[in-house]
Scaffold this motif. Structure first.
Motif, PDB file in Angstrom:
ATOM      1  N   MET A  63      12.011  -1.011  -6.216  1.00 24.60           N
ATOM      2  CA  MET A  63      11.698  -0.160  -7.371  1.00 24.60           C
ATOM      3  C   MET A  63      10.204   0.122  -7.460  1.00 24.60           C
ATOM      4  O   MET A  63       9.789   1.252  -7.714  1.00 24.60           O
ATOM      5  CB  MET A  63      12.178  -0.818  -8.666  1.00 24.60           C
ATOM      6  CG  MET A  63      13.679  -0.765  -8.860  1.00 24.60           C
ATOM      7  SD  MET A  63      14.186  -1.407 -10.469  1.00 24.60           S
ATOM      8  CE  MET A  63      14.235  -3.158 -10.127  1.00 24.60           C
ATOM      9  N   LEU A  64       9.399  -0.909  -7.232  1.00 23.95           N
ATOM     10  CA  LEU A  64       7.949  -0.732  -7.298  1.00 23.95           C
ATOM     11  C   LEU A  64       7.453   0.214  -6.206  1.00 23.95           C
ATOM     12  O   LEU A  64       6.561   1.032  -6.446  1.00 23.95           O
ATOM     13  CB  LEU A  64       7.240  -2.077  -7.209  1.00 23.95           C
ATOM     14  CG  LEU A  64       7.394  -2.986  -8.425  1.00 23.95           C
ATOM     15  CD1 LEU A  64       6.744  -4.344  -8.161  1.00 23.95           C
ATOM     16  CD2 LEU A  64       6.792  -2.351  -9.667  1.00 23.95           C
ATOM     17  N   ARG A  65       8.037   0.115  -5.009  1.00 28.01           N
ATOM     18  CA  ARG A  65       7.663   1.045  -3.931  1.00 28.01           C
ATOM     19  C   ARG A  65       7.965   2.478  -4.343  1.00 28.01           C
ATOM     20  O   ARG A  65       7.161   3.379  -4.115  1.00 28.01           O
ATOM     21  CB  ARG A  65       8.413   0.705  -2.641  1.00 28.01           C
ATOM     22  CG  ARG A  65       7.748  -0.354  -1.804  1.00 28.01           C
ATOM     23  CD  ARG A  65       8.329  -0.414  -0.393  1.00 28.01           C
ATOM     24  NE  ARG A  65       9.757  -0.715  -0.370  1.00 28.01           N
ATOM     25  CZ  ARG A  65      10.271  -1.935  -0.428  1.00 28.01           C
ATOM     26  NH1 ARG A  65       9.470  -2.979  -0.498  1.00 28.01           N
ATOM     27  NH2 ARG A  65      11.564  -2.119  -0.382  1.00 28.01           N
ATOM     28  N   ARG A  66       9.127   2.685  -4.967  1.00 32.69           N
ATOM     29  CA  ARG A  66       9.486   4.030  -5.418  1.00 32.69           C
ATOM     30  C   ARG A  66       8.516   4.536  -6.482  1.00 32.69           C
ATOM     31  O   ARG A  66       8.137   5.707  -6.483  1.00 32.69           O
ATOM     32  CB  ARG A  66      10.912   4.049  -5.955  1.00 32.69           C
ATOM     33  CG  ARG A  66      11.949   3.938  -4.873  1.00 32.69           C
ATOM     34  CD  ARG A  66      13.337   4.024  -5.445  1.00 32.69           C
ATOM     35  NE  ARG A  66      14.335   3.882  -4.392  1.00 32.69           N
ATOM     36  CZ  ARG A  66      15.612   3.698  -4.618  1.00 32.69           C
ATOM     37  NH1 ARG A  66      16.073   3.622  -5.851  1.00 32.69           N
ATOM     38  NH2 ARG A  66      16.454   3.577  -3.608  1.00 32.69           N
TER      39      ARG A  66
ATOM     40  N   LYS B 123       4.058   8.050  -7.843  1.00 30.52           N
ATOM     41  CA  LYS B 123       2.710   8.225  -8.380  1.00 30.52           C
ATOM     42  C   LYS B 123       1.830   8.937  -7.362  1.00 30.52           C
ATOM     43  O   LYS B 123       1.073   9.844  -7.708  1.00 30.52           O
ATOM     44  CB  LYS B 123       2.103   6.876  -8.754  1.00 30.52           C
ATOM     45  CG  LYS B 123       0.744   6.995  -9.380  1.00 30.52           C
ATOM     46  CD  LYS B 123       0.189   5.649  -9.800  1.00 30.52           C
ATOM     47  CE  LYS B 123      -1.193   5.805 -10.403  1.00 30.52           C
ATOM     48  NZ  LYS B 123      -1.775   4.520 -10.761  1.00 30.52           N
ATOM     49  N   ALA B 124       1.929   8.536  -6.112  1.00 33.58           N
ATOM     50  CA  ALA B 124       1.130   9.168  -5.053  1.00 33.58           C
ATOM     51  C   ALA B 124       1.489  10.646  -4.917  1.00 33.58           C
ATOM     52  O   ALA B 124       0.608  11.501  -4.785  1.00 33.58           O
ATOM     53  CB  ALA B 124       1.334   8.440  -3.731  1.00 33.58           C
ATOM     54  N   ALA B 125       2.778  10.950  -4.978  1.00 30.32           N
ATOM     55  CA  ALA B 125       3.216  12.343  -4.881  1.00 30.32           C
ATOM     56  C   ALA B 125       2.706  13.146  -6.078  1.00 30.32           C
ATOM     57  O   ALA B 125       2.252  14.286  -5.926  1.00 30.32           O
ATOM     58  CB  ALA B 125       4.741  12.415  -4.800  1.00 30.32           C
ATOM     59  N   SER B 126       2.749  12.561  -7.266  1.00 24.43           N
ATOM     60  CA  SER B 126       2.257  13.241  -8.466  1.00 24.43           C
ATOM     61  C   SER B 126       0.759  13.496  -8.378  1.00 24.43           C
ATOM     62  O   SER B 126       0.287  14.576  -8.755  1.00 24.43           O
ATOM     63  CB  SER B 126       2.547  12.407  -9.718  1.00 24.43           C
ATOM     64  OG  SER B 126       3.930  12.286  -9.916  1.00 24.43           O
ATOM     65  N   GLN B 127       0.024  12.520  -7.884  1.00 27.89           N
ATOM     66  CA  GLN B 127      -1.419  12.692  -7.744  1.00 27.89           C
ATOM     67  C   GLN B 127      -1.748  13.769  -6.715  1.00 27.89           C
ATOM     68  O   GLN B 127      -2.665  14.566  -6.913  1.00 27.89           O
ATOM     69  CB  GLN B 127      -2.077  11.369  -7.359  1.00 27.89           C
ATOM     70  CG  GLN B 127      -2.106  10.377  -8.494  1.00 27.89           C
ATOM     71  CD  GLN B 127      -2.637   9.023  -8.076  1.00 27.89           C
ATOM     72  OE1 GLN B 127      -2.557   8.633  -6.913  1.00 27.89           O
ATOM     73  NE2 GLN B 127      -3.178   8.291  -9.035  1.00 27.89           N
ATOM     74  N   ALA B 128      -0.992  13.811  -5.622  1.00 27.53           N
ATOM     75  CA  ALA B 128      -1.209  14.841  -4.604  1.00 27.53           C
ATOM     76  C   ALA B 128      -0.914  16.223  -5.172  1.00 27.53           C
ATOM     77  O   ALA B 128      -1.663  17.177  -4.929  1.00 27.53           O
ATOM     78  CB  ALA B 128      -0.339  14.563  -3.377  1.00 27.53           C
TER      79      ALA B 128
END
Length: 82
Positions: free
Chosen positions: A41-44, A49-54
């Protein structure tokens, strides 16, 4: 800002504990299985978050580019070039 990150960190830890309790009581998971599920779950969450920041960075880049184009056009109109 640091206060908020502390609160968020506390909430995250609280949520992690709640998730572990639920996994144990509802799904009768062992500790190892709980940790695997939580890690997944934490990896997801991190990936999301990384995708949102990108995506936010891409929108910011587009906004800045559009702003430059408009300023350039305005500058040319004021100078009478266009």
């Amino acid at each position: 800002m640091e206060i908020f990150s502390g609160i968020i960190g506390s909430l995250s830890l609280y949520c992690l504990i709640v998730v572990c309790i639920l996994l144990y009581h509802v799904f009768n998971m062992t500790y190892n299985l709980q940790m695997e599920a939580v890690a997944k779950m934490l990896r997801r969450v991190v990936e999301g978050k990384a995708a949102s920041q990108a995506e936010a960075a891409e929108w910011k880049r587009k906004y800045e580019l559009e702003k430059e184009v408009k300023e350039h056009k305005h500058h040319n109109v004021v100078k009478g070039i266009i």
